[in-house]
Design an enzyme around this catalytic site. Structure first.
Site, PDB file in Angstrom:
ATOM      1  CB  THR A  13      -0.913  -0.001   1.249  1.00 42.50           C
ATOM      2  OG1 THR A  13      -1.723  -1.170   1.199  1.00 42.50           O
ATOM      3  CG2 THR A  13      -1.802   1.213   1.299  1.00 42.50           C
ATOM      4  CG  ASP A  57      -0.987  -7.623  -2.016  1.00 45.88           C
ATOM      5  OD1 ASP A  57      -1.829  -6.709  -1.959  1.00 45.88           O
ATOM      6  OD2 ASP A  57      -0.868  -8.509  -1.135  1.00 45.88           O
ATOM      7  CB  SER A  58       3.274  -8.062   1.501  1.00 47.41           C
ATOM      8  OG  SER A  58       2.163  -8.195   2.329  1.00 47.41           O
ATOM      9  CB  SER A  59      -0.699 -11.864  -0.288  1.00 47.74           C
ATOM     10  OG  SER A  59      -1.129 -11.073  -1.369  1.00 47.74           O
ATOM     11  CB  THR A  89       0.956  -3.919   6.407  1.00 48.60           C
ATOM     12  OG1 THR A  89      -0.313  -4.030   5.767  1.00 48.60           O
ATOM     13  CG2 THR A  89       1.437  -2.486   6.368  1.00 48.60           C
ATOM     14  CG  ASP A  90      -1.870  -7.872   3.941  1.00 44.83           C
ATOM     15  OD1 ASP A  90      -2.232  -7.127   4.876  1.00 44.83           O
ATOM     16  OD2 ASP A  90      -2.467  -7.933   2.848  1.00 44.83           O
ATOM     17  CD  GLN A 274      -4.896 -22.659  19.251  1.00 48.76           C
ATOM     18  OE1 GLN A 274      -5.917 -22.185  19.730  1.00 48.76           O
ATOM     19  NE2 GLN A 274      -4.858 -23.822  18.633  1.00 48.76           N
ATOM     20  CB  CYS A 275      -1.588 -17.327  24.266  1.00 48.30           C
ATOM     21  SG  CYS A 275      -2.785 -18.336  25.114  1.00 48.30           S
TER      22      CYS A 275
HETATM   23  N1  ASP Z   1      -2.247  -5.974   0.809  1.00 48.54           N
HETATM   24  C1  ASP Z   1      -1.238  -4.993   1.123  1.00 48.54           C
HETATM   25  C2  ASP Z   1       0.086  -5.718   1.201  1.00 48.54           C
HETATM   26  O1  ASP Z   1       0.378  -6.353   2.167  1.00 48.54           O
HETATM   27  C3  ASP Z   1      -1.584  -4.315   2.398  1.00 48.54           C
HETATM   28  C4  ASP Z   1      -0.621  -3.236   2.828  1.00 48.54           C
HETATM   29  O2  ASP Z   1       0.394  -2.978   2.263  1.00 48.54           O
HETATM   30  O3  ASP Z   1      -0.936  -2.626   3.850  1.00 48.54           O
HETATM   31  O4  ASP Z   1       0.832  -5.657   0.268  1.00 48.54           O
END
Ligand code: ASP
Length: 339
Positions: A13, A57-59, A89-90, A274-275
């Site tokens: 993003t 995209d980080s995914s 961020t992901d 899981q905590c």
């Molecule tokens: N989907 C975006 C990513 O991880 C979200 C972000 O950057 O905040 O690439």
């Protein structure tokens, strides 16, 4: 003397702007970042920008991209004083954790940041994250880098990278390190908690070890889970098992049999909680004794992101001596508390 920072832009993003006609987000040419944020020129460091050819995209980021980043830092290590990676961020916590294991004996800062709103948005958090990220990436005292580890800078907080988790898709304050103190806080002054910073235990020189194996699987157990699924695990070499609380699992004959049969096939089992805060204590409850019995490895208070990437890095890594269990149990670069 002006410190030199290499800024690696991978996507996410942070590098987007809104097309005000269509309303949709599109990547902007990061080579033009100095035009977009002219304040960058006022910084007391010299910034070189290296954008990924295709912002991701980080995914879409994974082992291949981690290796590209690690190798690029390795190639440029001597020419820069610090490194700032702009990242979606992901999956930033996965990349930060993986890099912390791949970049050995760091004596320079490697900071990751991103943003929740695009850089071209009026209310963006990108500008502050980017400018202060650069500040931490170029912070030196007595000719020594203050940060000598992989860290995440986000919304006024500097955090140890391999302790982070993204806990909010909504708030600007998106990351936490529940099991480790904040490394630095930026307010009117930019502070660093020096006692919390990582320092190498050896004087060996910096090197890149970009070994990553993908024979790692992650399972989260839940009440009522069918253990039959475990028998379908195809030849996985490491199973990271996320169990309840301080290390408990349903105490049945079948659990015992199923996990033992995985161990008999030489599958390493790493147990994490899981905590998000606190960690595993084998033997605290009867329902955790099974893990001791089958020779599972305690992940203590490690995050799942760190456990997965640490397992990927250590599995079949020819650069390590000792068993997988011995190496996994060590605190390699601040990712886990020592008992
Ligand atoms: N989907 C975006 C990513 O991880 C979200 C972000 O950057 O905040 O690439």
């Amino acid at each position: 003397m002006k410190r030199k920072v290499l800024l690696i832009y991978t996507g996410g993003t942070i590098g987007m702007e809104k097309d005000y006609e269509t309303g949709s987000l599109q990547a902007f040419d990061f080579g033009n970042i100095f035009k977009k944020i002219p304040e960058m020129k006022l910084l007391e460091c010299e910034v070189s920008v290296h954008p990924f050819k295709k912002p991701l995209d980080s995914s879409d980021m994974g082992p291949e991209e981690w290796k590209i980043i690690a190798n690029y830092i390795g190639k440029n290590y001597d020419n820069y004083d610090g490194f700032l990676i702009l990242h979606g961020t992901d999956t930033m916590s996965y990349t930060a954790s993986a890099l912390s294991f791949m970049l050995k004996n760091l004596t320079k800062p490697v900071i990751l940041t991103g943003s929740q709103l695009p850089i071209g948005d009026l209310r963006t958090d990108a500008k502050e994250n980017l400018l202060t990220g650069l500040y931490y990436a170029s912070l030196y005292e007595n000719d020594e880098a203050v940060i000598q580890e992989v860290a995440v800078y986000f919304e006024y907080k500097l955090l140890r990278g391999n302790r982070t988790l993204k806990y909010s898709a909504e708030f600007f304050d998106a990351y936490q390190t529940p099991n480790y103190p904040v490394l630095g806080q930026s307010g009117v002054h930019l502070n660093v908690s020096k006692d919390c910073l990582w320092r190498n235990k050896t004087s060996e020189p910096f090197r890149v070890d970009n070994h990553i194996s993908q024979d790692v699987l992650f399972w989260r157990i839940f009440p009522g889970m069918h253990l039959n699924h475990f028998n379908e695990i195809p030849n996985v070499k490491v199973l990271v098992l996320q169990v309840f609380g301080s290390g408990t699992i349903f105490n049945t004959e079948k659990t015992q049999r199923t996990l033992q049969s995985l161990r008999d096939q030489d599958t390493e089992i790493v147990v994490i909680s899981q905590c998000v805060s606190g960690g595993i204590r084998f033997g605290k409850y009867t329902n955790s004794n099974i893990f001791k019995k089958i020779g599972a490895i305690s992940g203590n208070d490690i995050t799942s992101e760190s456990a997965i990437t640490k397992a990927m890095h250590l599995l079949d890594n020819p650069n390590y001596t000792g068993t997988f269990a011995e190496n996994f149990s060590k605190n390699l670069c601040g990712e886990v508390s020592e008992n």
